[in-house]
Write a protein that holds these residues in place. Structure first.
Motif, PDB file in Angstrom:
ATOM      1  N   SER A  48       0.820  -1.205   0.000  1.00 40.08           N
ATOM      2  CA  SER A  48       0.000   0.000   0.000  1.00 40.08           C
ATOM      3  C   SER A  48       0.856   1.258   0.000  1.00 40.08           C
ATOM      4  O   SER A  48       0.587   2.213  -0.728  1.00 40.08           O
ATOM      5  CB  SER A  48      -0.933  -0.010   1.222  1.00 40.08           C
ATOM      6  OG  SER A  48      -1.648   1.200   1.318  1.00 40.08           O
ATOM      7  N   TRP A  49       1.928   1.242   0.800  1.00 38.81           N
ATOM      8  CA  TRP A  49       2.800   2.420   0.900  1.00 38.81           C
ATOM      9  C   TRP A  49       3.496   2.686  -0.426  1.00 38.81           C
ATOM     10  O   TRP A  49       3.572   3.822  -0.893  1.00 38.81           O
ATOM     11  CB  TRP A  49       3.822   2.187   2.007  1.00 38.81           C
ATOM     12  CG  TRP A  49       4.474   3.437   2.518  1.00 38.81           C
ATOM     13  CD1 TRP A  49       4.108   4.177   3.596  1.00 38.81           C
ATOM     14  CD2 TRP A  49       5.618   4.093   1.960  1.00 38.81           C
ATOM     15  NE1 TRP A  49       4.947   5.249   3.746  1.00 38.81           N
ATOM     16  CE2 TRP A  49       5.889   5.228   2.754  1.00 38.81           C
ATOM     17  CE3 TRP A  49       6.428   3.831   0.869  1.00 38.81           C
ATOM     18  CZ2 TRP A  49       6.939   6.087   2.492  1.00 38.81           C
ATOM     19  CZ3 TRP A  49       7.483   4.696   0.589  1.00 38.81           C
ATOM     20  CH2 TRP A  49       7.730   5.807   1.401  1.00 38.81           C
ATOM     21  N   VAL A  50       4.046   1.631  -1.040  1.00 43.57           N
ATOM     22  CA  VAL A  50       4.763   1.789  -2.319  1.00 43.57           C
ATOM     23  C   VAL A  50       3.796   2.230  -3.417  1.00 43.57           C
ATOM     24  O   VAL A  50       4.134   3.087  -4.250  1.00 43.57           O
ATOM     25  CB  VAL A  50       5.457   0.465  -2.684  1.00 43.57           C
ATOM     26  CG1 VAL A  50       6.028   0.541  -4.101  1.00 43.57           C
ATOM     27  CG2 VAL A  50       6.563   0.151  -1.699  1.00 43.57           C
ATOM     28  N   LYS A  51       2.586   1.671  -3.424  1.00 42.39           N
ATOM     29  CA  LYS A  51       1.617   2.038  -4.452  1.00 42.39           C
ATOM     30  C   LYS A  51       1.239   3.507  -4.365  1.00 42.39           C
ATOM     31  O   LYS A  51       1.089   4.189  -5.393  1.00 42.39           O
ATOM     32  CB  LYS A  51       0.373   1.156  -4.306  1.00 42.39           C
ATOM     33  CG  LYS A  51      -0.696   1.416  -5.361  1.00 42.39           C
ATOM     34  CD  LYS A  51      -1.874   0.469  -5.179  1.00 42.39           C
ATOM     35  CE  LYS A  51      -2.930   0.709  -6.248  1.00 42.39           C
ATOM     36  NZ  LYS A  51      -4.100  -0.199  -6.083  1.00 42.39           N
ATOM     37  N   PHE A 449      12.647  12.437  11.361  1.00 40.52           N
ATOM     38  CA  PHE A 449      13.043  11.107  10.907  1.00 40.52           C
ATOM     39  C   PHE A 449      11.838  10.305  10.427  1.00 40.52           C
ATOM     40  O   PHE A 449      11.887   9.648   9.373  1.00 40.52           O
ATOM     41  CB  PHE A 449      13.747  10.374  12.053  1.00 40.52           C
ATOM     42  CG  PHE A 449      13.954   8.910  11.806  1.00 40.52           C
ATOM     43  CD1 PHE A 449      14.936   8.462  10.936  1.00 40.52           C
ATOM     44  CD2 PHE A 449      13.148   7.967  12.439  1.00 40.52           C
ATOM     45  CE1 PHE A 449      15.109   7.112  10.698  1.00 40.52           C
ATOM     46  CE2 PHE A 449      13.327   6.621  12.214  1.00 40.52           C
ATOM     47  CZ  PHE A 449      14.312   6.193  11.344  1.00 40.52           C
ATOM     48  N   ILE A 450      10.748  10.321  11.195  1.00 36.21           N
ATOM     49  CA  ILE A 450       9.542   9.587  10.811  1.00 36.21           C
ATOM     50  C   ILE A 450       8.960  10.150   9.512  1.00 36.21           C
ATOM     51  O   ILE A 450       8.558   9.395   8.614  1.00 36.21           O
ATOM     52  CB  ILE A 450       8.505   9.628  11.943  1.00 36.21           C
ATOM     53  CG1 ILE A 450       8.999   8.831  13.152  1.00 36.21           C
ATOM     54  CG2 ILE A 450       7.167   9.081  11.473  1.00 36.21           C
ATOM     55  CD1 ILE A 450       9.201   7.361  12.898  1.00 36.21           C
ATOM     56  N   CYS A 451       8.889  11.465   9.396  1.00 37.67           N
ATOM     57  CA  CYS A 451       8.338  12.078   8.178  1.00 37.67           C
ATOM     58  C   CYS A 451       9.159  11.692   6.955  1.00 37.67           C
ATOM     59  O   CYS A 451       8.607  11.407   5.883  1.00 37.67           O
ATOM     60  CB  CYS A 451       8.304  13.601   8.331  1.00 37.67           C
ATOM     61  SG  CYS A 451       7.056  14.201   9.497  1.00 37.67           S
ATOM     62  N   TYR A 458       4.446  16.785   8.667  1.00 42.54           N
ATOM     63  CA  TYR A 458       4.047  16.836  10.064  1.00 42.54           C
ATOM     64  C   TYR A 458       2.538  17.031  10.183  1.00 42.54           C
ATOM     65  O   TYR A 458       1.907  16.491  11.099  1.00 42.54           O
ATOM     66  CB  TYR A 458       4.773  17.986  10.769  1.00 42.54           C
ATOM     67  CG  TYR A 458       4.303  18.204  12.192  1.00 42.54           C
ATOM     68  CD1 TYR A 458       4.625  17.289  13.187  1.00 42.54           C
ATOM     69  CD2 TYR A 458       3.514  19.308  12.532  1.00 42.54           C
ATOM     70  CE1 TYR A 458       4.182  17.462  14.491  1.00 42.54           C
ATOM     71  CE2 TYR A 458       3.077  19.502  13.830  1.00 42.54           C
ATOM     72  CZ  TYR A 458       3.418  18.575  14.813  1.00 42.54           C
ATOM     73  OH  TYR A 458       2.975  18.746  16.090  1.00 42.54           O
ATOM     74  N   GLU A 459       1.946  17.770   9.244  1.00 49.69           N
ATOM     75  CA  GLU A 459       0.501  17.972   9.271  1.00 49.69           C
ATOM     76  C   GLU A 459      -0.245  16.650   9.102  1.00 49.69           C
ATOM     77  O   GLU A 459      -1.258  16.400   9.771  1.00 49.69           O
ATOM     78  CB  GLU A 459       0.087  18.960   8.167  1.00 49.69           C
ATOM     79  CG  GLU A 459       0.469  20.411   8.437  1.00 49.69           C
ATOM     80  CD  GLU A 459       1.975  20.652   8.291  1.00 49.69           C
ATOM     81  OE1 GLU A 459       2.635  19.825   7.614  1.00 49.69           O
ATOM     82  OE2 GLU A 459       2.480  21.632   8.861  1.00 49.69           O
ATOM     83  N   GLN A 460       0.260  15.792   8.212  1.00 47.28           N
ATOM     84  CA  GLN A 460      -0.376  14.478   8.042  1.00 47.28           C
ATOM     85  C   GLN A 460      -0.195  13.616   9.298  1.00 47.28           C
ATOM     86  O   GLN A 460      -1.103  12.902   9.711  1.00 47.28           O
ATOM     87  CB  GLN A 460       0.236  13.759   6.835  1.00 47.28           C
ATOM     88  CG  GLN A 460      -0.123  14.373   5.492  1.00 47.28           C
ATOM     89  CD  GLN A 460       0.629  13.701   4.364  1.00 47.28           C
ATOM     90  OE1 GLN A 460       1.852  13.587   4.378  1.00 47.28           O
ATOM     91  NE2 GLN A 460      -0.113  13.257   3.346  1.00 47.28           N
ATOM     92  N   SER A 469      -1.155   3.525   6.946  1.00 47.98           N
ATOM     93  CA  SER A 469       0.251   3.911   6.854  1.00 47.98           C
ATOM     94  C   SER A 469       0.562   5.084   7.782  1.00 47.98           C
ATOM     95  O   SER A 469       1.640   5.138   8.397  1.00 47.98           O
ATOM     96  CB  SER A 469       0.597   4.282   5.410  1.00 47.98           C
ATOM     97  OG  SER A 469      -0.222   5.344   4.947  1.00 47.98           O
ATOM     98  N   VAL A 470      -0.382   6.014   7.920  1.00 50.31           N
ATOM     99  CA  VAL A 470      -0.168   7.166   8.799  1.00 50.31           C
ATOM    100  C   VAL A 470      -0.224   6.735  10.264  1.00 50.31           C
ATOM    101  O   VAL A 470       0.574   7.190  11.095  1.00 50.31           O
ATOM    102  CB  VAL A 470      -1.222   8.269   8.520  1.00 50.31           C
ATOM    103  CG1 VAL A 470      -1.021   9.449   9.457  1.00 50.31           C
ATOM    104  CG2 VAL A 470      -1.137   8.726   7.072  1.00 50.31           C
ATOM    105  N   VAL A 471      -1.148   5.837  10.591  1.00 46.84           N
ATOM    106  CA  VAL A 471      -1.258   5.356  11.977  1.00 46.84           C
ATOM    107  C   VAL A 471       0.014   4.642  12.404  1.00 46.84           C
ATOM    108  O   VAL A 471       0.525   4.851  13.514  1.00 46.84           O
ATOM    109  CB  VAL A 471      -2.474   4.424  12.123  1.00 46.84           C
ATOM    110  CG1 VAL A 471      -2.470   3.743  13.492  1.00 46.84           C
ATOM    111  CG2 VAL A 471      -3.769   5.210  11.944  1.00 46.84           C
ATOM    112  N   MET A 472       0.571   3.789  11.536  1.00 41.56           N
ATOM    113  CA  MET A 472       1.790   3.072  11.889  1.00 41.56           C
ATOM    114  C   MET A 472       2.976   4.026  12.023  1.00 41.56           C
ATOM    115  O   MET A 472       3.834   3.851  12.896  1.00 41.56           O
ATOM    116  CB  MET A 472       2.090   1.999  10.852  1.00 41.56           C
ATOM    117  CG  MET A 472       1.132   0.823  10.865  1.00 41.56           C
ATOM    118  SD  MET A 472       0.840   0.121  12.515  1.00 41.56           S
ATOM    119  CE  MET A 472       2.506  -0.272  13.028  1.00 41.56           C
TER     120      MET A 472
END
Length: 534
Positions: A48-51, A449-451, A458-460, A469-472
């Motif tokens: 999902s992330w790569v797509k 680092f996470i972003c 950071y807004e997302q 993907s954002v929750v993880m």
């Protein structure tokens, strides 16, 4: 196609950056399809992330290698089929009079039952996947068939004897007990050990100002000096909770004035899983008896796993009450204090607070130096003084990390046939999070680092979206902030517009995925390790 994908990967490594490549591109594989390119990801999260973020980049890179821009399809890679294994099953049917099923755990130091009934042997057959504890994996096929033939003859002889009416048993087993070769669905009981199997003891626990109270409380549980039968240990991961729980079990098993003392050891996750199995197998009463009536001491780790699991909380509350009424000893551990736990029944929280609470803090330099010396002695190695001080000065927050570093240091020295020197220690230390790294891990740096790792803003990250993907990514930020900063849960949550109960739940989810080494857990572990070089 493998050569073409290798070229495409090289292009992506240059265009996306080393961090994105290592975490998201390197685990991918590809195969050519009519008119396009099928990219295979290790799990749905990566797919999902790569797509969402890299499909166009992959298409552009493929166009440079293949000569035309292909259509990109991203799928989850199929797992390989498990190899069949020839097994011999130990059946459930007994030929003697019917007896109650034997509990799945034995008392510490207790002898086995002297008059166990003989059993029929079921024929060998093919099975796929994991084999239960009641099956014996056959390594030598000819020997297996020889043994099977012998057992077959014995079975025929027993059937001949049973054919005589005078020798028929007076009581016939219920139909469900006469099923042969069926898998055992009875839930497992809490692990109980003979004292030889405990991994830790009090003698190898290094005591310092950071853990003296917890050590004294744990010792007091064994010699009845604590004046309470319940102890709750709290600390960050890797500071000695498991060591003390196992030391209590070993001490009680070896010094109790009862020869058959029953010590149960489990994590809260195992307790929950066993309860679920018991409900499915309709063996809830047996499960209750195993924990409430067949134990003298309960050692329970990772209590915070019970958050949000109401059925498991209800059963745990009833178990604690039953054990307390019987005068049993209860020792629990968690990375959080009872007051920090959320989505926990108020009555259970009260029970968790009922005993003695002991917190283990980060060890000081002298304690760390003695830990380094103690762990090195387990490998029959005496470290030079400057090496011991160097490691103690740089590895400050996790005793497990100290153990791992020393193990790798000793192993590398032996493999290379070298002496342990400062240069060798410095080389090994590059693979670990040192105090110099940790001192620069502010929350702002963790967020950057996470972003960068998850390709988010950071807004997302602080938005209300529940996209997986954002929750993880957000949970990973919680996990790193808890590990590498001194901020409390409420302070961490305020940076992401979240309540501290949400932070706690996110940290627990990341810890669980990493500890179980699921595909997602391995992916998160890779991300967490990368912060050391960020």
């Amino acid at each position: 196609m493998s050569e073409a994908w290798a070229q495409i990967s090289d292009i992506l490594a240059k265009t996306t950056g080393p961090g994105t490549y290592k975490v998201w591109i390197k685990p991918l594989e590809a195969e050519q399809s009519p008119g396009g390119l099928t990219v295979l990801a290790p799990n749905s999260f990566v797919a999902s992330w790569v797509k969402d973020r890299l499909a166009d980049d992959i298409a552009d890179a493929a166009a440079q290698v293949l000569g035309s821009r292909p259509s990109i399809e991203i799928k989850v890679r199929r797992r390989e089929k498990r190899v069949k294994t020839t097994v011999i099953e130990q059946p459930l049917l007994q030929t003697a009079s019917v007896q109650a099923p034997t509990p799945a755990f034995a008392m510490a130091g207790a002898p086995s039952a002297p008059n166990s009934a003989p059993q029929y042997s079921a024929p060998a057959r093919e099975h796929e996947g994991p084999v239960s504890a009641q099956r014996i994996i056959t390594q030598n096929i000819p020997e297996a068939f020889t043994e099977l033939a012998q057992r077959g003859q014995q079975a025929q002889q027993r059937r001949a004897r049973l054919a005589s009416p005078a020798q028929q048993p007076q009581h016939v087993a219920p139909q469900h007990m006469q099923q042969m070769g069926l898998p055992n669905l009875t839930p497992a009981a809490p692990k109980t050990f003979d004292y030889h199997n405990w991994r830790f003891c009090f003698d190898d626990f290094v005591v310092g100002p950071c853990n003296r109270l917890a050590f004294a409380a744990a010792s007091g549980m064994c010699n009845n000096q604590l004046m309470t039968n319940q102890l709750f240990l709290n600390s960050a991961p890797g500071l000695g909770k498991t060591h003390l729980l196992q030391a209590i079990g070993a001490q009680i098993a070896t010094t109790s004035n009862r020869s058959n003392v029953r010590v149960g050891y489990a994590t809260a996750e195992e307790f929950t899983r066993q309860l679920i199995l018991a409900i499915r197998a309709k063996e809830v009463e047996r499960f209750k008896a195993q924990y409430r009536e067949n134990l003298d001491v309960l050692l329970l780790e990772d209590v915070h796993f019970l958050q949000g699991r109401q059925v498991a909380q209800d059963e745990m509350l009833a178990t604690l009450i039953a054990l307390e009424n019987r005068g049993c000893k209860i020792v629990m551990s968690s990375s959080f204090l009872p007051r920090e736990l959320k989505d926990i029944d108020g009555h259970l929280t009260s029970r968790l607070n009922a005993g003695f609470l002991a917190t283990i803090d980060t060890p000081d330099f002298d304690t760390r130096r003695r830990i380094v010396t103690s762990k090195a002695s387990l490998h029959q190695v005496v470290l030079p003084g400057e090496v011991s001080e160097y490691l103690a000065d740089n590895l400050r927050d996790d005793v497990r990390q100290i153990e791992s570093c020393i193990k790798n240091l000793v192993l590398k020295a032996r493999l290379l046939g070298e002496n342990i020197t400062m240069d060798l220690a410095a080389d090994i230390l590059q693979n670990y999070t040192t105090s110099n790294n940790v001192s620069h891990f502010s929350l702002q740096k963790i967020v950057r680092f996470i972003c960068e790792s998850f390709d988010l803003t950071y807004e997302q990250l602080s938005s209300k979206t529940r996209k997986r993907s954002v929750v993880m990514a957000r949970n990973t930020a919680f996990f790193l902030a808890r590990r590498y900063t001194d901020l409390g849960l409420k302070q961490i949550g305020s940076q992401f517009n979240r309540r501290h109960s949400t932070v706690l739940k996110g940290i627990t989810n990341v810890e669980r995925e990493i500890s179980l080494q699921t595909p997602l857990g391995r992916q998160l572990d890779t991300v967490v390790e990368r912060i050391k070089t960020f």
